[in-house]
Design a protein around this motif. Sequence first.
Motif, short mmCIF file in Angstrom:
data_model
loop_
_atom_site.label_atom_id
_atom_site.label_comp_id
_atom_site.label_asym_id
_atom_site.label_seq_id
_atom_site.Cartn_x
_atom_site.Cartn_y
_atom_site.Cartn_z
N ASN A 66 35.10 37.61 60.62
CA ASN A 66 35.90 37.39 61.82
C ASN A 66 35.12 36.46 62.76
N SER A 67 35.43 35.19 62.70
CA SER A 67 34.81 34.15 63.54
C SER A 67 33.29 34.05 63.34
N PRO A 68 32.84 33.81 62.11
CA PRO A 68 31.40 33.67 61.89
C PRO A 68 30.86 32.43 62.60
N GLU A 69 29.71 32.57 63.24
CA GLU A 69 29.16 31.50 64.08
C GLU A 69 27.96 30.79 63.47
N CYS A 70 27.18 31.48 62.66
CA CYS A 70 25.91 30.91 62.24
C CYS A 70 25.46 31.58 60.94
N VAL A 71 24.68 30.85 60.15
CA VAL A 71 24.05 31.44 58.97
C VAL A 71 22.57 31.08 58.96
N THR A 72 21.80 31.89 58.27
CA THR A 72 20.40 31.59 58.01
C THR A 72 20.10 32.02 56.58
N VAL A 73 19.21 31.30 55.91
CA VAL A 73 18.84 31.65 54.54
C VAL A 73 17.58 32.50 54.58
N TYR A 74 17.69 33.72 54.06
CA TYR A 74 16.58 34.67 54.06
C TYR A 74 15.58 34.27 52.97
N PRO A 75 14.32 34.73 53.05
CA PRO A 75 13.33 34.35 52.04
C PRO A 75 13.72 34.69 50.60
N ASP A 76 14.62 35.67 50.39
CA ASP A 76 15.04 35.99 49.02
C ASP A 76 16.24 35.15 48.59
N ASN A 77 16.60 34.12 49.39
CA ASN A 77 17.70 33.19 49.13
C ASN A 77 19.08 33.77 49.37
N SER A 78 19.19 34.97 49.89
CA SER A 78 20.49 35.45 50.33
C SER A 78 20.81 34.80 51.67
N VAL A 79 22.08 34.79 52.02
CA VAL A 79 22.55 34.13 53.24
C VAL A 79 22.99 35.20 54.24
N TYR A 80 22.39 35.17 55.43
CA TYR A 80 22.76 36.10 56.49
C TYR A 80 23.73 35.40 57.44
N VAL A 81 24.75 36.13 57.84
CA VAL A 81 25.85 35.56 58.62
C VAL A 81 25.99 36.30 59.95
N ALA A 82 26.01 35.55 61.05
CA ALA A 82 26.33 36.12 62.36
C ALA A 82 27.85 36.24 62.44
N ASP A 83 28.36 37.44 62.18
CA ASP A 83 29.80 37.69 62.14
C ASP A 83 30.22 38.11 63.55
N ARG A 84 30.53 37.12 64.35
CA ARG A 84 30.64 37.29 65.80
C ARG A 84 31.61 38.38 66.24
N GLU A 85 32.86 38.27 65.85
CA GLU A 85 33.87 39.19 66.39
C GLU A 85 33.85 40.55 65.71
N ASN A 86 33.11 40.68 64.63
CA ASN A 86 32.89 42.01 64.04
C ASN A 86 31.63 42.66 64.62
N HIS A 87 30.86 41.89 65.39
CA HIS A 87 29.66 42.40 66.07
C HIS A 87 28.61 42.92 65.09
N VAL A 88 28.45 42.20 63.98
CA VAL A 88 27.49 42.61 62.96
C VAL A 88 26.84 41.38 62.34
N ILE A 89 25.77 41.62 61.59
CA ILE A 89 25.15 40.60 60.76
C ILE A 89 25.39 41.00 59.31
N ARG A 90 25.97 40.10 58.53
CA ARG A 90 26.31 40.36 57.13
C ARG A 90 25.32 39.64 56.20
N ARG A 91 25.22 40.12 54.99
CA ARG A 91 24.37 39.51 53.98
C ARG A 91 25.22 39.13 52.77
N VAL A 92 25.12 37.86 52.35
CA VAL A 92 25.85 37.37 51.18
C VAL A 92 24.84 37.05 50.09
N THR A 93 25.01 37.68 48.93
CA THR A 93 24.17 37.40 47.77
C THR A 93 25.05 36.85 46.66
N VAL A 94 24.81 35.60 46.31
CA VAL A 94 25.51 34.97 45.20
C VAL A 94 24.46 34.24 44.38
N GLU A 95 24.07 34.86 43.28
CA GLU A 95 23.03 34.23 42.45
C GLU A 95 23.67 33.40 41.35
#
Length: 451
Positions: free
Chosen positions: A422-451
């Motif tokens: 819900n309206s993601p604003e930003c991502v960062t790549v974590y040292p394990d290569n997963s992608v962290y997402v600032a999920d703004r309107e859900n008020h959480v940080i999500r983790r996406v793992t796609v190897e």
Amino acid sequence: MKFNLLNIKLGLSLFIGISVFWGCDNNLAPINQYQVTPPDLSKRSVFESFSPDSGGIGTQLIIRGKNFGSDPEYVRVTVNNKEATVVRMDDEMIYAIVPARADTGYVRLYIGKDDNVEEYSSESKFCYQFKRNVTTMVGQQGMKGREDGSYAACKLQRPWFLLTDKDGTVFFVDEGRGTEQNGALRRARGGEVETLVQCSTGPFQSPTALAFSPNQDTLYISNYCYTDESNTKTDFNVLYVTREGGFVDVRGLCRGTKIGTTGIAVHPQTGEVFFSNKGDGYIWRYVGPGYEDYEKLFQINNATGVETRMVFNREGTILYVVACNRHCIYKVPYDAGTHTFGIPVLFVGAWDESGYVNGTGATARLNEPRQPAFDEDGNMFIPEKSGHIVRKITPAGTTSLYAGMPGQNGFGDGLPELAKFNSPECVTVYPDNSVYVADRENHVIRRVTVE
């Protein structure tokens, strides 16, 4: 790759910390090794077996045999030729951690030192299991607030920007404008979230973006001071905090009246600080040492009123400028030797044309892209605020869906193609290569793992 006793202790601490962050069940207890012995190099070692025979990233691999010794300086383990971290060993057993994206292949063991190294290989292959999922890492879905605590119990307030340092600490910004403590700089590490700085009557009043210095000792913060004076009462558009000061020692770097800074980038080699001005559409460079020492560089598509996010590639040869409200991305070549930019050229998307289309370059369509990040292979990951998805863009500009359901806002973990944001604003790549997402309107940080 050589190890020593200090490295093994640090490796254990890092492994345990990362396991907590991933939410894995880790029963491998560290042991203290005060005396280590090398293998008997006059005899061959024996590689008997390894277990388990399959698993994914972070799997604890147990290698059994004889004449390993207990000194990690004499031992190296690979899975499909990718380095595995040895975390514990004795003369007949080695514990190693399967690296990310190892793929299926043989387990190899190298015993010895310098020019006297013997290679041993497993008879069967380790079957690597790739992971594909979206999980909620920090915060409580739909629970807006600012409460510190564990990742599961804390509350976030519209996470707007996030950035990872080399140690795996995640710094993030809660959106807020003005002096009433409604915005903040926060930190997530070791399973806990803590608030570092809140908006106040000082210069930290309207944080929008973050960028590290090359050695990560300084964290720069862009400050949007273009709003009405009743909301924001500072002229500092770039601030900074330091690692030495615990990231709470807020200081002003650059000051400009009514500069709408929404994007900031630091060159990965030279440390030069660049920032945007939404009002005039220009990218600027801070030249110091005074607060007003900055120079105007270039516009994107000769336009004003452009909300931008920025990031250099890892080599520092290209500055990528995301024109958020224009639905496209430009790339600008940079020569660090002469400190000069080339001409901005369109990289992905089309000016003022929003939508969802996969493709290469100008054939792709984006829907309000925001702050991107790169993985170690040069792939760009970028959230779309109005598209409610995360896209992947190769170095050649080929755009595809990475996670989320195009045009469908909401919340849902699980397979990447079925997850909702819900309206993601930003991502960062974590040292394990997963992608962290600032999920703004859900008020959480999500983790996406796609190897």
